[in-house]
Design an enzyme around this catalytic site. Structure first.
Site, PDB file in Angstrom:
ATOM      1  N   ALA A 129     -33.020  22.170  29.703  1.00 20.38           N
ATOM      2  CA  ALA A 129     -33.525  21.498  28.828  1.00 20.38           C
ATOM      3  C   ALA A 129     -35.056  21.068  29.330  1.00 20.38           C
ATOM      4  O   ALA A 129     -35.464  19.832  29.675  1.00 20.38           O
ATOM      5  CB  ALA A 129     -32.885  20.029  28.572  1.00 20.38           C
ATOM      6  N   HIS A 185     -38.969  20.630  30.578  1.00 18.38           N
ATOM      7  CA  HIS A 185     -40.222  19.975  30.277  1.00 18.38           C
ATOM      8  C   HIS A 185     -41.188  20.030  31.049  1.00 18.38           C
ATOM      9  O   HIS A 185     -41.067  20.742  32.188  1.00 18.38           O
ATOM     10  CB  HIS A 185     -39.729  18.524  29.963  1.00 18.38           C
ATOM     11  N   HIS A 203     -40.642  20.084  34.790  1.00 20.38           N
ATOM     12  CA  HIS A 203     -40.011  21.276  35.429  1.00 20.38           C
ATOM     13  C   HIS A 203     -40.821  22.528  35.675  1.00 20.38           C
ATOM     14  O   HIS A 203     -41.097  23.096  36.792  1.00 20.38           O
ATOM     15  CB  HIS A 203     -38.812  21.902  34.854  1.00 20.38           C
ATOM     16  N   GLY A 217     -38.462  17.447  41.681  1.00 19.53           N
ATOM     17  CA  GLY A 217     -39.176  16.377  41.097  1.00 19.53           C
ATOM     18  C   GLY A 217     -38.975  14.815  41.858  1.00 19.53           C
ATOM     19  O   GLY A 217     -37.860  14.729  42.141  1.00 19.53           O
ATOM     20  N   GLU A 218     -40.110  14.266  41.916  1.00 18.28           N
ATOM     21  CA  GLU A 218     -39.814  13.110  42.599  1.00 18.28           C
ATOM     22  C   GLU A 218     -39.403  12.056  41.702  1.00 18.28           C
ATOM     23  O   GLU A 218     -38.832  10.940  42.278  1.00 18.28           O
ATOM     24  CB  GLU A 218     -41.401  12.228  43.236  1.00 18.28           C
ATOM     25  N   SER A 242     -38.387  13.251  31.405  1.00 10.35           N
ATOM     26  CA  SER A 242     -36.803  13.579  31.757  1.00 10.35           C
ATOM     27  C   SER A 242     -36.288  14.258  30.585  1.00 10.35           C
ATOM     28  O   SER A 242     -36.290  13.954  29.331  1.00 10.35           O
ATOM     29  CB  SER A 242     -35.951  11.985  31.739  1.00 10.35           C
ATOM     30  N   ARG A 275     -33.532  13.450  29.475  1.00 10.90           N
ATOM     31  CA  ARG A 275     -32.656  12.773  28.336  1.00 10.90           C
ATOM     32  C   ARG A 275     -33.366  11.944  27.719  1.00 10.90           C
ATOM     33  O   ARG A 275     -33.158  11.210  26.785  1.00 10.90           O
ATOM     34  CB  ARG A 275     -31.832  11.632  29.662  1.00 10.90           C
TER      35      ARG A 275
END
Ligand code: PAF
Length: 281
Positions: free
Chosen positions: A32, A34, A37, A147-148, A185, A187
């Site tokens: 998923a 974005h 990434h 990712g932070e 995210s 989500r």
């Protein structure tokens, strides 16, 4: 980009890259994808490395009442994005190869795993550490990028890599945000339009709180005000805390780099975010 689904083919492709003198970077993901990434892939590419991205929706890091079944799965779109970003290998391990019958190992990183999301999601970081250790052993990269946005995850992985002598460099890449500040995210797709509009309260509350703490306001008061503003915006707050940026211990002095971390739910969607609070000289 090569799409690979067996460990033997993965090892052969990586051996090929290594014999050509290339360093290998790993970007572990659950798909998923974005822009967040893609920033990880691009960072690794700029460093001149061959890039392996893994997509594996890891059942071990989801609690019994979490969103494993509905977690977005978009393999074809993900593969297109990775190809465009210049990824070299897409590693898609089947779940029965990741966790064959009899799989019995669990990696548990104490301390950094324990508060915050570790308290709100029991077992989550054991699942993350176990799958990441496995991916590290499969790919044997020189560097892995995370990712932070998942700041505690990054701390857990750094601790594990140091404790277990993995010899892999871990690079944290800054959170990518939408124009209004919401952290990207996978989500976020769960949010309806009203929730998406309300979600901006989370980065705003963190930004306001970080500024107030740097101005010298009492952290306890600032955190209470941030919690109130999130509740007022419709969030159910799991936590909002100020911790040491390395150990994640609470009560970190202002002379140390600190991090503000929050997790809060809008309807059924749980969002997390965090901000740097630089050391005060
Ligand atoms: O951050 C994620 O997407 C996951 O937790 C990770 C690191 C890929 C492990 O499953």
């Amino acid at each position: 980009m090569q799409t690979i689904r067996t460990l033997s083919a993965l090892r052969a492709a990586i051996a090929d890259f290594r014999s050509g003198g290339s360093d290998i970077a790993l970007v572990p993901t659950m798909g998923a994808l974005h822009r967040g990434h893609i920033a990880l892939i691009e960072t690794a590419r700029r460093q001149g490395r061959k890039v392996v991205a893994s997509i594996f929706v890891n059942p071990k890091q989801f609690g019994p009442n979490e969103d494993l079944a509905r977690y977005p799965r978009r393999e074809a779109a993900d593969a297109r994005m990775l190809t465009e970003a210049g990824c070299d290998i897409l590693w898609l391990p089947p779940v029965e190869d990741m966790y064959p019958t009899g799989f019995a190992t669990n990696i548990s990183v104490s301390g950094v795993s324990e508060g915050l999301d570790g308290a709100a999601r029991p077992g989550h970081f054991d699942g993350v550490a176990t799958v990441v250790a496995k991916l590290f052993n499969q790919v044997r990269p020189d560097i892995a990028l995370f990712g932070e946005k998942d700041f505690q995850q990054l701390a857990v992985i750094r601790r594990m890599v140091s404790d277990l002598d993995f010899g892999i460099e871990i690079e944290g890449v800054p959170t990518q945000r939408d124009d209004d500040g919401l952290a990207l995210s996978s989500r976020n797709v769960y949010l309806d339009d009203g929730q998406r509009a309300a979600a901006v309260a989370l980065p705003r509350a963190l930004g306001d709180a970080a500024r107030a703490i740097l101005r010298g306001d009492s952290p306890a008061d600032v955190l209470a005000a941030a919690r109130d503003s999130l509740t007022g915006a419709g969030f159910a707050v799991d936590y909002i805390e100020l911790v040491d940026a390395e150990t994640l211990a609470s009560d970190a002095p202002g002379s140390r780099p600190r991090r503000l971390l929050a997790a809060a739910r809008l309807g059924g969607t749980r969002l997390i975010d965090n901000l740097d609070v630089p050391a005060i000289a």
